[in-house]
Write a protein that holds these residues in place. Sequence first.
Motif, PDB file in Angstrom:
ATOM      1  N   TRP A  10       0.834  -1.202   0.000  1.00 29.50           N
ATOM      2  CA  TRP A  10       0.000   0.000   0.000  1.00 29.50           C
ATOM      3  C   TRP A  10       0.868   1.252   0.000  1.00 29.50           C
ATOM      4  CZ3 TRP A  10      -3.935   2.433  -1.474  1.00 29.50           C
ATOM      5  CH2 TRP A  10      -4.242   3.683  -0.965  1.00 29.50           C
ATOM      6  N   LYS A  11       1.926   1.241   0.794  1.00 25.25           N
ATOM      7  CA  LYS A  11       2.812   2.414   0.844  1.00 25.25           C
ATOM      8  C   LYS A  11       3.400   2.699  -0.533  1.00 25.25           C
ATOM      9  CE  LYS A  11       3.720   1.917   5.728  1.00 25.25           C
ATOM     10  NZ  LYS A  11       4.658   1.609   6.778  1.00 25.25           N
ATOM     11  N   ALA A  12       3.766   1.654  -1.272  1.00 25.39           N
ATOM     12  CA  ALA A  12       4.310   1.826  -2.622  1.00 25.39           C
ATOM     13  C   ALA A  12       3.234   2.348  -3.579  1.00 25.39           C
ATOM     14  CB  ALA A  12       4.882   0.505  -3.128  1.00 25.39           C
ATOM     15  N   ALA A  13       2.026   1.822  -3.489  1.00 23.94           N
ATOM     16  CA  ALA A  13       0.926   2.273  -4.353  1.00 23.94           C
ATOM     17  C   ALA A  13       0.574   3.724  -4.056  1.00 23.94           C
ATOM     18  CB  ALA A  13      -0.294   1.373  -4.166  1.00 23.94           C
ATOM     19  N   ARG A  14       0.530   4.072  -2.794  1.00 20.78           N
ATOM     20  CA  ARG A  14       0.217   5.445  -2.385  1.00 20.78           C
ATOM     21  C   ARG A  14       1.271   6.420  -2.918  1.00 20.78           C
ATOM     22  NH1 ARG A  14       0.468   5.864   3.732  1.00 20.78           N
ATOM     23  NH2 ARG A  14       2.638   6.123   3.245  1.00 20.78           N
ATOM     24  N   LEU A  15       2.528   6.055  -2.780  1.00 20.69           N
ATOM     25  CA  LEU A  15       3.616   6.893  -3.282  1.00 20.69           C
ATOM     26  C   LEU A  15       3.527   7.046  -4.800  1.00 20.69           C
ATOM     27  CD1 LEU A  15       6.240   8.445  -2.725  1.00 20.69           C
ATOM     28  CD2 LEU A  15       7.456   6.269  -2.943  1.00 20.69           C
ATOM     29  N   ARG A  19       3.054  10.604  -6.787  1.00 21.85           N
ATOM     30  CA  ARG A  19       4.012  11.012  -7.823  1.00 21.85           C
ATOM     31  C   ARG A  19       3.298  11.270  -9.142  1.00 21.85           C
ATOM     32  NH1 ARG A  19       8.741   6.663  -6.573  1.00 21.85           N
ATOM     33  NH2 ARG A  19       9.880   7.920  -5.062  1.00 21.85           N
ATOM     34  N   ARG A  20       2.440  10.329  -9.537  1.00 20.27           N
ATOM     35  CA  ARG A  20       1.698  10.475 -10.790  1.00 20.27           C
ATOM     36  C   ARG A  20       0.889  11.770 -10.799  1.00 20.27           C
ATOM     37  NH1 ARG A  20      -3.223   6.922 -10.940  1.00 20.27           N
ATOM     38  NH2 ARG A  20      -3.816   8.599  -9.517  1.00 20.27           N
ATOM     39  N   ASP A  21       0.289  12.114  -9.662  1.00 24.71           N
ATOM     40  CA  ASP A  21      -0.571  13.288  -9.570  1.00 24.71           C
ATOM     41  C   ASP A  21       0.191  14.573  -9.256  1.00 24.71           C
ATOM     42  OD1 ASP A  21      -2.704  11.605 -10.151  1.00 24.71           O
ATOM     43  OD2 ASP A  21      -3.189  11.259  -8.036  1.00 24.71           O
ATOM     44  N   GLY A  22       1.513  14.506  -9.297  1.00 27.07           N
ATOM     45  CA  GLY A  22       2.330  15.708  -9.120  1.00 27.07           C
ATOM     46  C   GLY A  22       2.300  16.272  -7.722  1.00 27.07           C
ATOM     47  N   TRP A  23       2.058  15.427  -6.733  1.00 29.40           N
ATOM     48  CA  TRP A  23       2.030  15.837  -5.334  1.00 29.40           C
ATOM     49  C   TRP A  23       1.013  16.960  -5.098  1.00 29.40           C
ATOM     50  CZ3 TRP A  23       4.495  12.702  -2.011  1.00 29.40           C
ATOM     51  CH2 TRP A  23       5.455  11.835  -2.567  1.00 29.40           C
ATOM     52  N   ARG A  24      -0.127  16.870  -5.790  1.00 35.07           N
ATOM     53  CA  ARG A  24      -1.218  17.844  -5.658  1.00 35.07           C
ATOM     54  C   ARG A  24      -2.550  17.114  -5.582  1.00 35.07           C
ATOM     55  NH1 ARG A  24      -0.471  23.208  -7.075  1.00 35.07           N
ATOM     56  NH2 ARG A  24       1.604  23.694  -7.810  1.00 35.07           N
ATOM     57  N   CYS A  25      -3.515  17.766  -4.948  1.00 28.89           N
ATOM     58  CA  CYS A  25      -4.876  17.248  -4.904  1.00 28.89           C
ATOM     59  C   CYS A  25      -5.450  17.283  -6.318  1.00 28.89           C
ATOM     60  CB  CYS A  25      -5.725  18.110  -3.969  1.00 28.89           C
ATOM     61  SG  CYS A  25      -7.478  17.659  -3.944  1.00 28.89           S
ATOM     62  N   ARG A  33      -0.722  18.142   3.175  1.00 30.29           N
ATOM     63  CA  ARG A  33      -1.160  16.831   3.664  1.00 30.29           C
ATOM     64  C   ARG A  33      -2.089  16.187   2.639  1.00 30.29           C
ATOM     65  NH1 ARG A  33      -4.985  15.053   8.557  1.00 30.29           N
ATOM     66  NH2 ARG A  33      -4.564  12.846   8.370  1.00 30.29           N
ATOM     67  N   LEU A  34      -1.558  15.219   1.940  1.00 33.13           N
ATOM     68  CA  LEU A  34      -2.322  14.564   0.884  1.00 33.13           C
ATOM     69  C   LEU A  34      -2.673  13.139   1.279  1.00 33.13           C
ATOM     70  CD1 LEU A  34      -0.196  15.778  -2.138  1.00 33.13           C
ATOM     71  CD2 LEU A  34      -2.420  16.649  -1.426  1.00 33.13           C
ATOM     72  N   GLU A  35      -3.838  12.710   0.828  1.00 33.93           N
ATOM     73  CA  GLU A  35      -4.311  11.355   1.076  1.00 33.93           C
ATOM     74  C   GLU A  35      -4.574  10.710  -0.276  1.00 33.93           C
ATOM     75  OE1 GLU A  35      -7.698  11.782   3.648  1.00 33.93           O
ATOM     76  OE2 GLU A  35      -6.490  12.739   5.194  1.00 33.93           O
ATOM     77  N   VAL A  36      -4.634   9.402  -0.289  1.00 31.59           N
ATOM     78  CA  VAL A  36      -4.912   8.693  -1.537  1.00 31.59           C
ATOM     79  C   VAL A  36      -6.260   7.999  -1.393  1.00 31.59           C
ATOM     80  CG1 VAL A  36      -4.126   6.923  -3.135  1.00 31.59           C
ATOM     81  CG2 VAL A  36      -2.480   8.488  -2.104  1.00 31.59           C
ATOM     82  N   HIS A  37      -7.139   8.309  -2.316  1.00 32.12           N
ATOM     83  CA  HIS A  37      -8.528   7.866  -2.302  1.00 32.12           C
ATOM     84  C   HIS A  37      -8.744   6.712  -3.276  1.00 32.12           C
ATOM     85  CE1 HIS A  37     -12.894   8.141  -2.405  1.00 32.12           C
ATOM     86  NE2 HIS A  37     -12.849   8.314  -3.710  1.00 32.12           N
ATOM     87  N   HIS A  38      -9.499   5.725  -2.848  1.00 30.40           N
ATOM     88  CA  HIS A  38      -9.912   4.637  -3.736  1.00 30.40           C
ATOM     89  C   HIS A  38     -11.175   5.077  -4.473  1.00 30.40           C
ATOM     90  CE1 HIS A  38      -7.400   2.260  -0.948  1.00 30.40           C
ATOM     91  NE2 HIS A  38      -7.161   1.551  -2.036  1.00 30.40           N
ATOM     92  N   VAL A  39     -11.095   5.202  -5.785  1.00 37.07           N
ATOM     93  CA  VAL A  39     -12.240   5.624  -6.593  1.00 37.07           C
ATOM     94  C   VAL A  39     -13.382   4.629  -6.423  1.00 37.07           C
ATOM     95  CG1 VAL A  39     -13.039   6.139  -8.929  1.00 37.07           C
ATOM     96  CG2 VAL A  39     -10.718   6.793  -8.226  1.00 37.07           C
ATOM     97  N   ARG A  40     -13.106   3.365  -6.631  1.00 41.07           N
ATOM     98  CA  ARG A  40     -14.072   2.301  -6.329  1.00 41.07           C
ATOM     99  C   ARG A  40     -13.713   1.812  -4.937  1.00 41.07           C
ATOM    100  NH1 ARG A  40     -15.147  -2.179 -10.218  1.00 41.07           N
ATOM    101  NH2 ARG A  40     -16.884  -2.409  -8.802  1.00 41.07           N
ATOM    102  N   ARG A  56      -6.642   8.095  -6.472  1.00 40.12           N
ATOM    103  CA  ARG A  56      -6.550   9.531  -6.748  1.00 40.12           C
ATOM    104  C   ARG A  56      -5.982  10.224  -5.534  1.00 40.12           C
ATOM    105  NH1 ARG A  56     -11.640  12.263  -7.474  1.00 40.12           N
ATOM    106  NH2 ARG A  56     -10.446  13.886  -8.448  1.00 40.12           N
ATOM    107  N   THR A  57      -5.097  11.171  -5.751  1.00 37.09           N
ATOM    108  CA  THR A  57      -4.539  11.960  -4.668  1.00 37.09           C
ATOM    109  C   THR A  57      -5.495  13.106  -4.351  1.00 37.09           C
ATOM    110  OG1 THR A  57      -2.301  11.426  -5.414  1.00 37.09           O
ATOM    111  CG2 THR A  57      -2.537  13.315  -3.925  1.00 37.09           C
ATOM    112  N   LEU A  58      -5.844  13.217  -3.069  1.00 35.34           N
ATOM    113  CA  LEU A  58      -6.743  14.281  -2.617  1.00 35.34           C
ATOM    114  C   LEU A  58      -6.208  14.908  -1.339  1.00 35.34           C
ATOM    115  CD1 LEU A  58     -10.176  12.444  -3.007  1.00 35.34           C
ATOM    116  CD2 LEU A  58      -9.180  14.115  -4.584  1.00 35.34           C
TER     117      LEU A  58
END
Length: 69
Positions: A10-15, A19-25, A33-40, A56-58
Amino acid sequence: MSHLHTTPRWKAARLAAKRRDGWRCCDCGARGRLEVHHVRPLAKAPELAFELDNLRTLCRACHIRVTRA
């Protein structure tokens, strides 16, 4: 999957998502402080728990808004 958020996978997936989202919501563009949301949600699609396309990073505020909707 109750301990999903403590696993190295999970830590690797979150990172990777951050990274993919450019460290932005993805919703408001905030940084910090960013969190990673499961779309489904995990409850409905546990097989997608680590799939980057389902993440998705939020920021905290957007994550709360999205999960309450």
